[in-house]
Scaffold this active site. Structure first.
Site: not given
Ligand code: 13P
Length: 248
Positions: A11, A13, A95, A97, A166, A172, A210
Site C-alpha cells: 500500500n 499510500k 483503511h 486512515e 491492521e 507506521g 510495521s
Molecule cells: P506500515 O507498514 O507503514 O506500518 O503501514 C501499514 C499499512 O497501513 C498498510 O496498509
C-alpha cells in the site's frame, strides 16, 4: 480445504511519482518471481502506468479506495468500473486512515466492498482497533463490528474478499503486533467468517502494521495469517521483495 496461497500487497499510500514508481517496480520485478501472490496499490493517477509496466508480469495492482457509487454527481470519486478498466485486481477499502480522516463508517466501507466486487475488483477490507480500544479491552468487539457490516452487506459473496487486520497502533509506528497478538485476532476473524460461509478457510486474512523483512516470516508462519498489507516497507524494492519472499 487447503490453505489459501499467501498474498503480499504493498500500500503505497500518498507516495510516489512516475519516475520513482517505475524504478520501484523494476526492482520488485527483478527480484522475482515470487512463490506468493504479490500486488501493489497505488494512487489513482498511476494505475495506467502500473497496467503498462505489470501487465506481462505476475505482479497484480490495484487502488487504495473506491467509490460506493456506480456513477453520478460525486465530485472526486472513482468507481469500480473505472478501476476495472485499468486492470485493477484490488481495491483497499476501509483503511484506518480513511476511517479516521474521512469519517468512513462501517456501512460505507461495506458498500464500497460490494461496489468493487460487482465489477470484479477484489476488495481488501481493513479492520483494526486503536491503542485506546485495545487497552480498554475492546479489540474483539471493534474488529467484529467492522467485519460484521461487510458480512451482512455481501451475503454469500463474503468468500470473495480479502481481509486485512491492521491494528491502528502498529501502523507506521514500528510497533508490530506480536505474532501471537496478530494470530489471536486473525483466529477471531476466521471464526466470524466461518459462521457466515463454508468457505472461510479459503479467505485470505492479511496482517498489516510495521511489517518489515525481519519480522515478516514469523508473522506469516501463524496459522491464520495468509500474508501481509505492507505500507512503508513497500516503498523500498529490496525490503518489499524480501517480505514477498518471506511469504513464499
Ligand atoms: P506500515 O507498514 O507503514 O506500518 O503501514 C501499514 C499499512 O497501513 C498498510 O496498509
Amino acid at each position: 480445504m487447503s490453505k489459501p496461497k499467501k498474498l503480499v500487497v504493498g500500500n503505497w499510500k500518498l507516495h510516489g511519482s512516475k519516475a520513482a514508481n517505475a524504478q520501484l517496480l523494476s526492482g520488485v520485478l527483478a527480484a522475482g518471481p515470487y512463490a506468493a501472490d504479490v500486488g501493489v496499490c497505488a494512487p489513482f493517477p498511476y494505475l495506467a502506468d502500473l497496467q503498462a509496466q505489470l501487465a506481462s508480469s505476475a505482479v497484480t495492482w490495484g487502488a487504495q479506495d473506491v467509490s460506493a457509487h456506480e456513477q453520478g454527481a460525486y465530485t472526486g470519486e472513482v468507481n469500480a468500473a473505472m478501476l476495472a478498466e485499468f486492470g485493477c485486481r484490488w481495491a483497499i477499502v476501509g483503511h484506518s486512515e480513511r476511517r479516521a480522516y474521512h469519517a468512513e463508517s462501517d456501512q460505507l466501507v461495506a458498500d464500497k466492498a460490494k461496489a468493487a466486487l460487482a465489477k470484479g475488483v477484489t476488495p481488501i477490507v481493513c479492520v483494526g482497533e486503536t491503542l485506546e480500544q485495545r487497552e480498554a479491552g475492546h479489540t474483539e468487539e471493534v474488529v467484529k463490528r467492522q467485519l460484521s457490516a461487510v458480512i451482512h452487506t455481501l451475503g454469500a459473496c463474503i468468500a470473495e474478499i480479502v481481509v486485512a487486520y491492521e491494528p491502528v497502533w502498529a501502523i507506521g509506528t514500528g510497533k508490530t503486533a506480536t505474532p501471537e497478538q496478530a494470530q489471536a485476532v486473525h483466529a477471531l476473524l476466521r471464526a466470524q467468517l466461518a459462521a457466515a460461509t463454508p468457505k472461510a478457510s479459503t479467505i485470505r486474512l492479511l496482517y498489516g502494521g510495521s511489517v518489515k523483512p525481519d519480522n515478516a516470516a514469523t508473522l506469516f508462519a501463524q496459522a491464520d495469517i495468509d500474508g501481509g498489507l505492507i505500507g512503508g516497507a513497500s516503498l523500498k524494492a529490496a525490503d518489499f521483495a524480501a517480505i514477498c519472499r518471506a511469504a513464499g
